[in-house]
Design a protein around this motif. Structure first.
Motif, PDB file in Angstrom:
ATOM      1  N   MET A   9      71.755  58.647  30.887  1.00  0.00           N
ATOM      2  CA  MET A   9      72.618  58.999  31.977  1.00  0.00           C
ATOM      3  C   MET A   9      72.687  60.503  32.150  1.00  0.00           C
ATOM      4  SD  MET A   9      75.723  56.365  32.092  1.00  0.00           S
ATOM      5  CE  MET A   9      75.397  54.637  32.190  1.00  0.00           C
ATOM      6  N   GLY A  10      72.618  61.263  31.099  1.00  0.00           N
ATOM      7  CA  GLY A  10      72.604  62.707  31.237  1.00  0.00           C
ATOM      8  C   GLY A  10      73.980  63.334  31.326  1.00  0.00           C
ATOM      9  N   THR A  11      73.994  64.555  31.794  1.00  0.00           N
ATOM     10  CA  THR A  11      75.223  65.339  31.910  1.00  0.00           C
ATOM     11  C   THR A  11      75.941  65.026  33.214  1.00  0.00           C
ATOM     12  OG1 THR A  11      74.187  67.108  30.653  1.00  0.00           O
ATOM     13  CG2 THR A  11      76.108  67.696  31.952  1.00  0.00           C
ATOM     14  N   LEU A  12      77.267  64.926  33.138  1.00  0.00           N
ATOM     15  CA  LEU A  12      78.086  64.727  34.335  1.00  0.00           C
ATOM     16  C   LEU A  12      78.683  66.054  34.760  1.00  0.00           C
ATOM     17  CD1 LEU A  12      80.127  61.532  33.428  1.00  0.00           C
ATOM     18  CD2 LEU A  12      78.204  61.700  34.983  1.00  0.00           C
ATOM     19  N   ALA A  13      78.620  66.340  36.053  1.00  0.00           N
ATOM     20  CA  ALA A  13      79.278  67.521  36.614  1.00  0.00           C
ATOM     21  C   ALA A  13      80.491  67.028  37.387  1.00  0.00           C
ATOM     22  CB  ALA A  13      78.324  68.272  37.532  1.00  0.00           C
ATOM     23  N   VAL A  14      81.685  67.334  36.872  1.00  0.00           N
ATOM     24  CA  VAL A  14      82.921  66.866  37.496  1.00  0.00           C
ATOM     25  C   VAL A  14      83.906  68.013  37.660  1.00  0.00           C
ATOM     26  CG1 VAL A  14      82.687  64.531  36.547  1.00  0.00           C
ATOM     27  CG2 VAL A  14      84.000  66.226  35.303  1.00  0.00           C
ATOM     28  N   ALA A  15      84.799  67.840  38.607  1.00  0.00           N
ATOM     29  CA  ALA A  15      85.954  68.721  38.763  1.00  0.00           C
ATOM     30  C   ALA A  15      87.176  67.913  38.344  1.00  0.00           C
ATOM     31  CB  ALA A  15      86.081  69.178  40.209  1.00  0.00           C
ATOM     32  N   ARG A  16      88.087  68.527  37.626  1.00  0.00           N
ATOM     33  CA  ARG A  16      89.259  67.809  37.119  1.00  0.00           C
ATOM     34  C   ARG A  16      90.523  68.558  37.499  1.00  0.00           C
ATOM     35  NH1 ARG A  16      90.347  67.822  30.827  1.00  0.00           N
ATOM     36  NH2 ARG A  16      90.716  69.965  31.423  1.00  0.00           N
ATOM     37  N   GLN A  17      91.515  67.796  37.952  1.00  0.00           N
ATOM     38  CA  GLN A  17      92.839  68.343  38.236  1.00  0.00           C
ATOM     39  C   GLN A  17      93.853  67.516  37.473  1.00  0.00           C
ATOM     40  OE1 GLN A  17      92.732  67.880  42.553  1.00  0.00           O
ATOM     41  NE2 GLN A  17      92.912  70.101  42.724  1.00  0.00           N
ATOM     42  N   ILE A  18      94.823  68.177  36.887  1.00  0.00           N
ATOM     43  CA  ILE A  18      95.900  67.480  36.183  1.00  0.00           C
ATOM     44  C   ILE A  18      97.202  67.827  36.889  1.00  0.00           C
ATOM     45  CG2 ILE A  18      97.127  67.183  34.016  1.00  0.00           C
ATOM     46  CD1 ILE A  18      94.543  68.053  32.600  1.00  0.00           C
ATOM     47  N   LEU A  19      97.883  66.795  37.346  1.00  0.00           N
ATOM     48  CA  LEU A  19      99.152  66.959  38.040  1.00  0.00           C
ATOM     49  C   LEU A  19     100.271  66.448  37.133  1.00  0.00           C
ATOM     50  CD1 LEU A  19      97.859  65.411  41.377  1.00  0.00           C
ATOM     51  CD2 LEU A  19      97.931  67.831  40.779  1.00  0.00           C
ATOM     52  N   ALA A  20     101.193  67.322  36.782  1.00  0.00           N
ATOM     53  CA  ALA A  20     102.308  66.940  35.915  1.00  0.00           C
ATOM     54  C   ALA A  20     103.616  67.309  36.609  1.00  0.00           C
ATOM     55  CB  ALA A  20     102.216  67.653  34.576  1.00  0.00           C
ATOM     56  N   PRO A  21     104.488  66.325  36.848  1.00  0.00           N
ATOM     57  CA  PRO A  21     105.767  66.640  37.495  1.00  0.00           C
ATOM     58  C   PRO A  21     106.660  67.465  36.572  1.00  0.00           C
ATOM     59  CG  PRO A  21     105.632  64.301  36.923  1.00  0.00           C
ATOM     60  CD  PRO A  21     104.328  64.916  36.574  1.00  0.00           C
ATOM     61  N   ALA A  22     107.361  68.434  37.145  1.00  0.00           N
ATOM     62  CA  ALA A  22     108.221  69.326  36.360  1.00  0.00           C
ATOM     63  C   ALA A  22     109.321  68.567  35.623  1.00  0.00           C
ATOM     64  CB  ALA A  22     108.833  70.383  37.276  1.00  0.00           C
ATOM     65  N   GLU A  63      77.968  61.396  40.747  1.00  0.00           N
ATOM     66  CA  GLU A  63      78.708  60.377  41.501  1.00  0.00           C
ATOM     67  C   GLU A  63      78.117  58.997  41.227  1.00  0.00           C
ATOM     68  OE1 GLU A  63      80.268  59.655  46.002  1.00  0.00           O
ATOM     69  OE2 GLU A  63      78.124  60.011  45.768  1.00  0.00           O
ATOM     70  N   ASN A  64      76.814  58.899  41.238  1.00  0.00           N
ATOM     71  CA  ASN A  64      76.156  57.613  40.981  1.00  0.00           C
ATOM     72  C   ASN A  64      76.462  57.108  39.571  1.00  0.00           C
ATOM     73  OD1 ASN A  64      75.030  57.637  43.546  1.00  0.00           O
ATOM     74  ND2 ASN A  64      73.166  58.656  42.847  1.00  0.00           N
ATOM     75  N   THR A  65      76.479  58.009  38.600  1.00  0.00           N
ATOM     76  CA  THR A  65      76.776  57.619  37.219  1.00  0.00           C
ATOM     77  C   THR A  65      78.212  57.142  37.078  1.00  0.00           C
ATOM     78  OG1 THR A  65      75.112  59.154  36.376  1.00  0.00           O
ATOM     79  CG2 THR A  65      76.808  58.423  34.826  1.00  0.00           C
ATOM     80  N   ILE A  66      79.159  57.848  37.712  1.00  0.00           N
ATOM     81  CA  ILE A  66      80.568  57.433  37.656  1.00  0.00           C
ATOM     82  C   ILE A  66      80.738  56.051  38.279  1.00  0.00           C
ATOM     83  CG2 ILE A  66      82.881  57.932  38.580  1.00  0.00           C
ATOM     84  CD1 ILE A  66      82.172  59.721  36.233  1.00  0.00           C
ATOM     85  N   LYS A  67      80.067  55.800  39.389  1.00  0.00           N
ATOM     86  CA  LYS A  67      80.141  54.480  40.029  1.00  0.00           C
ATOM     87  C   LYS A  67      79.581  53.405  39.108  1.00  0.00           C
ATOM     88  CE  LYS A  67      80.022  55.950  44.858  1.00  0.00           C
ATOM     89  NZ  LYS A  67      79.251  55.936  46.102  1.00  0.00           N
ATOM     90  N   LEU A  68      78.457  53.694  38.447  1.00  0.00           N
ATOM     91  CA  LEU A  68      77.855  52.743  37.521  1.00  0.00           C
ATOM     92  C   LEU A  68      78.796  52.451  36.357  1.00  0.00           C
ATOM     93  CD1 LEU A  68      75.436  51.070  36.535  1.00  0.00           C
ATOM     94  CD2 LEU A  68      74.568  53.162  35.463  1.00  0.00           C
ATOM     95  N   LEU A  69      79.418  53.478  35.815  1.00  0.00           N
ATOM     96  CA  LEU A  69      80.371  53.277  34.723  1.00  0.00           C
ATOM     97  C   LEU A  69      81.565  52.439  35.178  1.00  0.00           C
ATOM     98  CD1 LEU A  69      80.335  56.829  33.117  1.00  0.00           C
ATOM     99  CD2 LEU A  69      79.456  54.721  32.108  1.00  0.00           C
ATOM    100  N   GLY A  70      82.041  52.671  36.398  1.00  0.00           N
ATOM    101  CA  GLY A  70      83.149  51.880  36.939  1.00  0.00           C
ATOM    102  C   GLY A  70      82.787  50.419  37.078  1.00  0.00           C
TER     103      GLY A  70
END
Length: 59
Positions: A1-14, A33-40
């Motif tokens: 599958m190789g390396t995944l390039a992702v962006a991550r955001q974490i939202l935490a309410p105060a 994107e294709n790898t994430i879909k396959l994993l899902g």
């Protein structure tokens, strides 16, 4: 599958810092994107095969 390039955001309410929502995205039409879909799809198939998530029965 190789390396995944992702962006991550974490939202935490105060008011509830112990809770958070993590959003992970990939570039549209990318191999990541294709790898994430396959994993899902694999995860959904595994869940349907074992809906309780407790593994195979041991007899």
């Amino acid at each position: 599958m190789g390396t995944l390039a992702v962006a991550r955001q974490i939202l935490a309410p105060a008011r509830s810092p112990e809770q958070s929502v993590v959003v992970v995205t990939t570039a549209e039409n990318s191999s990541s994107e294709n790898t994430i879909k396959l994993l899902g799809r694999s995860a959904r198939a595994a869940q349907h095969a074992d809906p309780l998530g407790d593994g195979p029965a041991v007899g």
